[in-house]
Design an enzyme around this catalytic site. Sequence first.
Site, short mmCIF file in Angstrom:
data_model
loop_
_atom_site.label_atom_id
_atom_site.label_comp_id
_atom_site.label_asym_id
_atom_site.label_seq_id
_atom_site.Cartn_x
_atom_site.Cartn_y
_atom_site.Cartn_z
N CYS A 276 0.81 -1.17 0.15
CA CYS A 276 -0.14 -0.04 0.10
C CYS A 276 0.79 1.37 0.15
CB CYS A 276 -1.20 0.04 1.20
SG CYS A 276 -1.84 -1.63 1.43
N HIS B 123 -3.51 6.77 2.32
CA HIS B 123 -3.84 5.44 2.10
C HIS B 123 -5.24 5.15 2.33
CE1 HIS B 123 -4.22 1.23 0.96
NE2 HIS B 123 -3.92 1.01 2.17
N ASN C 44 -10.45 -0.56 -0.30
CA ASN C 44 -8.84 -0.46 -0.15
C ASN C 44 -8.37 -0.88 -1.46
OD1 ASN C 44 -6.14 -0.68 0.37
ND2 ASN C 44 -6.26 -1.53 2.28
#
Length: 305
Positions: free
Chosen positions: A113, A232, A262
Amino acid sequence: MGFTKILAVAHTAPEKIVSNDDLAQLMDTSDEWIRTRTGILQRHIASELETTTDLATRVAEKLLISSGIVAESLDFIIVATMTADTVMPSTAAKVQARIGAVNAFAYDLTAACSGFVFALAQADKLIACGSYHRGLVIGAETMSIVLDWSDRSTAVLFGDGAGGVLVDDSGLSPLILKEKLRTDGSRGEKLTCGKSPLKMDGRAIFDFAMRDVTHNIAEVIADTEVDYFLLHQANARILDKMSRKLKQPREKFLQNLQDYGNTSAASIPILLSEMMAEGIVHSEQVLLLSGFGGGLTWGSLLVQI
Ligand code: 4VN
């Protein structure tokens, strides 16, 4: 021959949208649980024919069209991804071939990520060294491929998509005002993916984000006035808690995870692209980009776009 400048931003996501209610048909979960615990309302999921390379290529094409730059003039292509269709050739090499960027060197960067943040920091140094003038930095993921669809604690969190930027060396002032990239491989087992599907110790990763990432952001912003935080997009509760801990207004923490879930390395460039398209983010502003996740990896960039 100047500083790194972002000339174009773009994003894309698979057409297919899967709602929380759709997921509740597949596993023992509910819209209520997902919404209140994560803030996610839906995610885009790739069709069987749609690959990470397809998503990354679509972003590359959009970047070239919107900037009016020809593929032959690119010097590099970096694709941040943890869901490459093949280890070799890399996603970036496939994008290079598809768009005809015959003069560009291309490689994938794997930092989960944090991938886009690491890749943008690296692209800035490629440009600073003077040998390369133009390139693409793309985050692209098909997380749906690596999920354990029988694990309700992770399957509901992720989605597919891609975003990126076209950078060149025409900037009159630095793009990156400050940066700090970190890794702690000793905690790598808390979030894994590869030989078996994605597995996460949710509590440990949540605590990591609250402690280490918040500390990292505080270090990078110091006493700088930040216009917007583009973090993020893992979980809205993280953004709520971070804004409180950093004593910054929650409105400055931009959020689109409700629409995408996500998307790992794609989450920050998708957010940047959407917010620029909406006119919320624009040049002259000071932004804090922060990626965090598997590795464990984390890092923040204070940028003036
Ligand atoms: C950063 C974070 C997460 C993450 C961790 C935990 C979590 C997202 C656990 C508790 C659960 C709700 C969901 Cl903070 C993931 C990554 C990986 O990209 C990075 N959600 N949750 C609950 O019971 O409330």
